[in-house]
Structure formats: C-alpha cells, structure tokens
Design an enzyme around this catalytic site. Structure first.
Site: not given
Length: 213
Positions: A148-149
């Site tokens: 994700g991030c």
C-alpha cells in the site's frame, strides 16, 4: 528478486546509490502495528527492529523522516478511502492509532514527522521539497504496508527523481502474498530492493566518503 518476464521486457537496469541519503519510515504507527488498536495492524516487530538499525546508521548522513496517516474526527478529509476500507476510520488524528510505534528510535530534536491522508508519502505533503532542499539523491524506504503506502511512495519517489531503495526486511504487510509480490514489482520497475544488512554497508560507505570530503 527481479521478475524474469520484466527483465526480458527491458526492465533490467539498476539504480546506483547516491551521496546524500534520506530515510523514509512510512506509517509505523500504532494503528498499523498494534492489533488491539486497529484491525489494520499486523506484526511489524522484526521490521521495526531492523528499521531501528537503519535509523542509527542514518544519523549524521541525512534526514530521517517518519510519516503518519490519519484523518479528522469527522472524516471530512478521508475521501474515497472510506468506501474502500471502513477500518481506516480508526486512524483518527489525536488518538493512539496515529501515534508512532514507541519501539521506534524517533528523535524529536532532529527527526521529522509528516502527516498525510493518502497512500503516498509525497501526496499532499512537502516531502519532495524537503528532500530537494536537503540535497538528497537517494531515498531509503522502510515501513508499512508493503503493498500500500510503501509501494505508492516508492513509485512517487521514482517519479520525483529520488532513487528509492527498499530494505525488504524493514517493510511489513498484512498479507504475505502481497508483501512478496509487491517487493518483486518494486524491484523490477520502480526501485532497488535490498536487505537491511546490504543497506547498512552502503550507508557506512557513504559515511566514510562524507568524512573524507
């Protein structure tokens, strides 16, 4: 770790370490590291321990930057994320979920915390300007989550011209399958994926060169 199909497709290059690194520690906050705080959490213990070794090695070489993702109490700034993942509403600014994991070797006197609302550490933050003004020419990446991030930040780092180096034992994910596949994807297309031990050696070499100059 690079994918053979991508190598055949021309993604066969290697990024070269620079002379002025920065360390980006992405979202190692309690909402992602403590199951009692948020359902978003996973076991990041070993990754945090390895990240602390990188933090110690980075002291004096370049900026150490932490990010925390969080939202206002009324969630007016969460955007479409609420539709996709309702658990993100547990990341309310000012609560335990938006505190750095206390096991991190954060130094308030020298380190920087950036607050964000989106996946990439660059989106809506002054990160690119901070790296540019500090003369950074490589970005060492740790944190959560790999798929994700971390991945979003690595893609943006490449696009902004700060070659990213992901320490694979310093990143974590809820899904082992996504963790592995995204490391392969980043190694193939968007950065270099190395062990923390290899990065510690690189940082030591950079420190030695800086002391000479």
């Amino acid at each position: 770790m690079k994918d053979e199909a991508n190598i055949r497709g021309g993604f066969d290059g290697t990024l070269v370490p620079g002379n002025r690194p920065a360390l980006l520690v992405i979202d190692f906050q309690r909402g992602f590291t403590e199951a009692a705080v948020s359902p978003l959490a996973s076991d990041c213990s070993s990754a945090i321990a390895a990240t602390n070794r990188l933090i110690a090695a980075m002291r004096g070489l370049g900026p150490v930057i932490f990010t925390i993702v969080g939202y206002s109490a009324n969630m007016a700034d969460i955007g479409c994320w609420k539709q996709k993942c309702g658990a993100l509403t547990t990341l309310e600014r000012g609560t335990a979920a938006c505190e750095l994991d206390p096991r991190l070797d954060y130094a308030a006197q020298t380190d920087l915390i950036l607050h964000k609302t989106q996946a990439s550490a660059f989106f809506g933050t002054p990160l690119a300007n901070i790296l540019a003004s500090s003369g950074c020419d490589m970005l060492v990446v740790a944190g959560a989550t790999t798929s994700g991030c971390v991945r979003a930040s690595v893609v943006d780092a490449m696009q902004y011209g700060f070659p990213p180096f992901v320490a694979h034992d310093c990143v974590a994910d809820r899904s082992e399958a996504q963790h592995a596949s995204n490391l392969i994807d980043m190694a193939s297309k968007y950065g270099e994926v190395v062990s923390s031990e290899a990065m510690l050696k690189t940082l030591a070499d950079i420190g030695a060169a800086q002391s000479v100059n």
